[in-house]
Design an enzyme around this catalytic site. Structure first.
Site, PDB file in Angstrom:
ATOM      1  N   CYS A   1      -1.944   8.945 -16.034  1.00  5.10           N
ATOM      2  CA  CYS A   1      -3.095   9.575 -16.686  1.00  5.10           C
ATOM      3  C   CYS A   1      -4.351   8.808 -16.284  1.00  5.10           C
ATOM      4  CB  CYS A   1      -2.925   9.517 -18.216  1.00  5.10           C
ATOM      5  SG  CYS A   1      -4.341  10.215 -19.080  1.00  5.10           S
TER       6      CYS A   1
ATOM      7  N   ASN B   1       2.845  -7.049  13.386  1.00  5.04           N
ATOM      8  CA  ASN B   1       2.410  -5.693  13.703  1.00  5.04           C
ATOM      9  C   ASN B   1       2.679  -5.437  15.174  1.00  5.04           C
ATOM     10  OD1 ASN B   1       0.854  -3.291  14.138  1.00  5.04           O
ATOM     11  ND2 ASN B   1      -0.352  -3.795  12.317  1.00  5.04           N
TER      12      ASN B   1
ATOM     13  N   GLU C   1       0.563  -3.977  16.954  1.00  4.65           N
ATOM     14  CA  GLU C   1      -0.745  -4.052  17.634  1.00  4.65           C
ATOM     15  C   GLU C   1      -1.707  -4.939  16.855  1.00  4.65           C
ATOM     16  OE1 GLU C   1      -2.029   0.035  17.355  1.00  4.65           O
ATOM     17  OE2 GLU C   1      -2.221  -0.083  15.177  1.00  4.65           O
TER      18      GLU C   1
ATOM     19  N   CYS D   1      -0.268  14.238 -20.664  1.00  6.65           N
ATOM     20  CA  CYS D   1      -0.093  12.842 -21.105  1.00  6.65           C
ATOM     21  C   CYS D   1       0.402  12.795 -22.554  1.00  6.65           C
ATOM     22  CB  CYS D   1      -1.437  12.117 -21.012  1.00  6.65           C
ATOM     23  SG  CYS D   1      -1.355  10.419 -21.632  1.00  6.65           S
TER      24      CYS D   1
ATOM     25  N   GLN E   1       0.847  -1.200   0.000  1.00  5.49           N
ATOM     26  CA  GLN E   1       0.000   0.000   0.000  1.00  5.49           C
ATOM     27  C   GLN E   1       0.881   1.248   0.000  1.00  5.49           C
ATOM     28  OE1 GLN E   1      -3.585  -0.600   2.893  1.00  5.49           O
ATOM     29  NE2 GLN E   1      -1.976  -1.991   3.577  1.00  5.49           N
ATOM     30  N   ASN E   2       2.180   1.050   0.130  1.00  3.53           N
ATOM     31  CA  ASN E   2       3.104   2.177   0.273  1.00  3.53           C
ATOM     32  C   ASN E   2       3.490   2.751  -1.090  1.00  3.53           C
ATOM     33  OD1 ASN E   2       2.948   1.459   2.943  1.00  3.53           O
ATOM     34  ND2 ASN E   2       4.874   0.312   2.932  1.00  3.53           N
ATOM     35  N   ILE E   3       3.752   4.031  -1.100  1.00  5.26           N
ATOM     36  CA  ILE E   3       4.073   4.733  -2.360  1.00  5.26           C
ATOM     37  C   ILE E   3       5.552   5.125  -2.416  1.00  5.26           C
ATOM     38  CG2 ILE E   3       1.726   5.639  -2.596  1.00  5.26           C
ATOM     39  CD1 ILE E   3       2.759   8.331  -1.492  1.00  5.26           C
TER      40      ILE E   3
ATOM     41  N   HIS F   1      -1.408   1.337  -4.197  1.00  2.10           N
ATOM     42  CA  HIS F   1      -1.757   2.760  -4.102  1.00  2.10           C
ATOM     43  C   HIS F   1      -0.806   3.621  -4.916  1.00  2.10           C
ATOM     44  CE1 HIS F   1      -4.003   1.932  -0.078  1.00  2.10           C
ATOM     45  NE2 HIS F   1      -4.749   1.679  -1.131  1.00  2.10           N
TER      46      HIS F   1
END
Ligand code: APR
Length: 261
Positions: free
Chosen positions: A133, A223, A225, A157, A107-109, A125
């Site tokens: 575009c 994780n 948590e 574009c 999910q990281n960019i 993501h």
């Protein structure tokens, strides 16, 4: 307790036919990039910032020039550009190298999985290194438009002449169909999903571990948590702690087990 779970996870990874990883912001916090909803997350510290983040896609649609001015003002992209992979990213790249992990859906960019050497990375993501575009779906390396961006012009574009935006997927924006379909196929195909550093509250990304579970896969969380995946019994077990410490221990355990095989 943690050591027992690490050994169990190493065994599960070795017994899997098609293990994949699904990651969130928690795998990048040890690279100095704050997460969103953890104890010192961006949204945790500034709920107003989260509210604003729901407006940026609409701003692009209404006024691409205003959108680009806001993007270029944000320090967030500079923090991401300077960040380096941490042991969590390298551990997943090593597991892929060993043939254990077949893909990473992130999910990281920030692009840190690829920088750490992971080959098959699905950026659910999007990523900060590309422009996209939304009309024809084309993507381009952001560097190709360095001049336009420098001159505060809206990048256009090369395929359909529409205004381009960052490849990152904003709230209220559709996940690009190509990466959506590829990620869903991986979630449906895997028999083990290692869910690392995500609060699993943002959809449709958070549906992927549920898809894997419904198809009979084992789901393992790493994780600090518990998350809804833990509480709803989607994950088979959770290894609690820092992902940058746990994943390298899992890699070492896999190597130990392989020696005994
Ligand atoms: N080790 C283990 N877990 C960690 C670590 C760490 N070093 N650092 C943070 N975490 C955990 C937090 O406890 C939290 O459960 O990672 C999770 C991060 O959750 P979020 O901040 O919600 O990030 P994420 O799940 O990736 O968010 C999903 O929301 O804001 C949008 O588009 C954005 O992709 C993001 C999506």
């Amino acid at each position: 307790m943690e050591l027992e779970l690490i050994k169990m996870c190493a065994r599960d990874l070795l017994n899997a036919n098609y293990a994949i990883a699904f990651t969130g912001a928690g795998v990048s916090t040890e690279s100095g990039i704050p997460d969103f909803r953890g104890p010192s997350g961006i949204w945790t510290r500034d709920p107003e910032a989260e509210r604003r983040s729901y407006e940026i896609f609409g701003k692009f649609l209404r006024n691409p020039k205003e959108y680009w001015e806001e993007v270029l003002k944000s320090p967030f992209y500079e923090i991401l550009e300077k960040a380096k992979p941490n042991p969590a990213h390298y551990a997943l790249a090593e597991l892929e190298e060993m043939g254990i992990i077949k893909a990473v859906i992130t999910q990281n960019i920030d692009g840190l999985h690829s920088k750490a050497g992971s080959k098959k990375v699905l950026e659910f993501h999007g990523g900060i290194d590309k422009l996209r575009c939304i009309y024809c779906g084309c993507r381009f390396p952001r560097q190709e438009f360095a001049k336009e961006i420098e001159e505060r012009k809206v990048p256009i574009c090369k395929n359909c002449r529409s205004p381009l935006k960052m490849d990152v997927v904003y709230f209220t924006e559709q996940i690009p169909t190509d990466v959506y379909d590829l990620s869903l196929a991986e979630a449906m195909k895997c028999d083990l999903m290692l869910v690392c550093g995500t609060s699993a509250v943002v959809y449709p990304a958070a549906e992927l571990p549920r898809v894997a579970k419904r198809r009979g896969a084992k789901v393992v969380e790493i994780n600090f948590e518990e998350t809804p995946l833990t509480l709803e019994g989607v994950s088979d077990y959770i290894i609690k702690g820092k992902v940058g410490e746990i994943l390298p221990k899992i890699v070492e355990e896999v190597k130990e087990l392989r020696k005994k095989q």
